[in-house]
Enzyme design. Structure first.
Site, PDB file in Angstrom:
ATOM      1  CG  HIS B  96      -1.803   1.191   1.353  1.00 36.18           C
ATOM      2  ND1 HIS B  96      -3.016   1.283   0.699  1.00 36.18           N
ATOM      3  CD2 HIS B  96      -1.639   2.364   2.025  1.00 36.18           C
ATOM      4  CE1 HIS B  96      -3.567   2.461   0.975  1.00 36.18           C
ATOM      5  NE2 HIS B  96      -2.768   3.137   1.768  1.00 36.18           N
ATOM      6  CG  HIS B 149      -4.216   3.142  -8.581  1.00 35.90           C
ATOM      7  ND1 HIS B 149      -4.100   3.963  -7.469  1.00 35.90           N
ATOM      8  CD2 HIS B 149      -5.258   3.650  -9.293  1.00 35.90           C
ATOM      9  CE1 HIS B 149      -5.014   4.904  -7.513  1.00 35.90           C
ATOM     10  NE2 HIS B 149      -5.733   4.757  -8.614  1.00 35.90           N
TER      11      HIS B 149
END
Lengths: 54, 333
Positions: B96, B149
């Site tokens: 993350h 992302h």
């Protein structure tokens, strides 16, 4: 027009999800330890997506 | 409600996608939808405990494989059309707190392979005319999820900026019998003032005509129309140059530098584009450590950019900071 596929060195697994979307897992030799079958192109497994993104 | 509405003054499509108003907005890290689903944890978008790189269809897509019919009638002046296409999310890592700059070179190479694969796969679909790969990084550019992302939009048309670039490239080729981008890159390499980092096969530079203070292009030195032509050696060098640039960006103001990254390459509409040259463009919003450049009246309303800085000075800043050679890049971050 697109040419022949590029040289690849990954394993790819395509999974169809319950809501009709697909998810593609790419695994590389240099990545994490293998949890997928080599060159497994597609499965018919149905998975439940939940949280959204983007 | 989702459809394409024709903008008759600009002669381009506008995507209406009202369902996107409800998309997830900056969730707490414990409830990140792009993290792997852990045993006993809440189910995320990725129903596996581990992954390298994963791509999935956006739950709130602007374009859909099987779009609903438009709910409004178009007019003779402003027709409507199906918002058909595919919107994908590309999750770079299961970590993350990672980001492209924190990833090892090899992992960036892997990501480039995924982009190649998506370009070929999405581009092979009849209704896809353009595969647009991009990343929005940082809240300053409107990101709604911090997990590393990017996104891919498979368009049913060639987007207007690409239309313009393709037209300019074709016109230049007709007049000069050489590639516009090859000539620009050659000029930059000879001039050297705006070069940020030079690899063996790719070069990063602030273009002479930069519109943002720290705008950078990364382009292959050899003529390549799309990502599908990249070899393993190309990918290695591209990953190196990308890591060098992103490391420099982060070092500039000692912060995780926000940017918009995008790939411009040949359309997939069945036509041939031998005079087009693929490249990456980076648009960071920062003009100083604490001030952002906004697209305001002149840019948004007139389409004319005002750059308050000199490309040559910004390139010199980026050259001077962060890694300067392969050894330093490998040990960066």
């Amino acid at each position: 027009m697109l040419k022949d596929a590029v040289t690849i060195d990954f394993f790819k697994e395509v999974v169809n999800m319950e809501d009709g979307r697909y998810i593609v897992f790419y695994e590389f030799p240099s990545g994490k330890s293998s949890i997928y079958s080599p060159n497994k192109e597609e499965t018919n497994a149905i998975m439940q997506p939940e949280r959204s993104g983007n | 409600m989702s459809e394409l509405r024709w903008h008759p003054f600009l002669e381009e499509w506008v995507i209406t996608a009202t369902h996107r108003q409800d998309r997830t907005f900056l969730p707490p890290a414990d409830y990140c939808p792009l993290c792997a689903t852990k045993e006993g944890g809440f189910p995320t978008e990725v129903p596996k405990e581990e992954y390298d790189i994963v791509v999935f269809e956006n739950k709130f897509p602007s374009l859909q494989k099987n779009p609903p019919p438009p709910e409004v009638l178009g007019t003779k002046i402003s027709p409507v059309s199906l918002a058909q296409g595919i919107c994908e999310v590309v999750v770079y890592s299961s970590d993350h707190n990672s980001s492209m700059v924190k990833m090892p070179i090899k992992k960036i190479e892997n990501l480039i392979q995924v982009w190649q694969d998506r370009y070929i796969e999405l581009g092979s679909k009849d209704f896809v005319k353009y595969v647009y790969i991009f990343e929005n990084k940082g809240e300053a550019v409107g990101v709604t999820l911090h997990h590393p992302h990017g996104q891919i939009y498979a368009f049913p048309f060639i987007p207007p900026i690409l239309e313009k670039e393709l037209s300019a490239s074709h016109k230049y080729y007709q007049e000069n019998k050489t590639c516009l981008f090859c000539d620009v890159i050659e000029e930059e390499l000879q001039d050297t003032k705006r070069i940020v980092f030079e690899g063996e096969k790719f070069v990063a530079f602030v273009p002479f005509f930069a519109r943002y203070p720290y705008e950078v292009y990364i382009a292959p030195k050899r003529h390549i129309a799309s990502m599908e032509e990249l070899t393993a050696d190309d990918r290695s060098d591209l990953a190196l140059v990308m890591k060098a640039l992103l490391s420099k960006y982060d070092a500039l103001f000692d912060l995780s530098f926000p940017y918009i990254m995008l790939v411009h390459q040949a359309p997939t509409d069945g036509e041939s584009y031998p005079d087009y040259h693929m490249h990456f463009e980076f648009y960071p919003p920062h003009r100083t450590a604490t001030k952002l450049k906004y697209l305001a009246g002149c840019e948004a309303g007139a389409g004319t950019y005002i750059n308050d800085t000199l490309a040559e000075e910004k390139a010199a800043e980026l050259r001077a900071i962060g890694p300067k050679c392969i050894e330093e890049i490998m040990s960066a971050v």
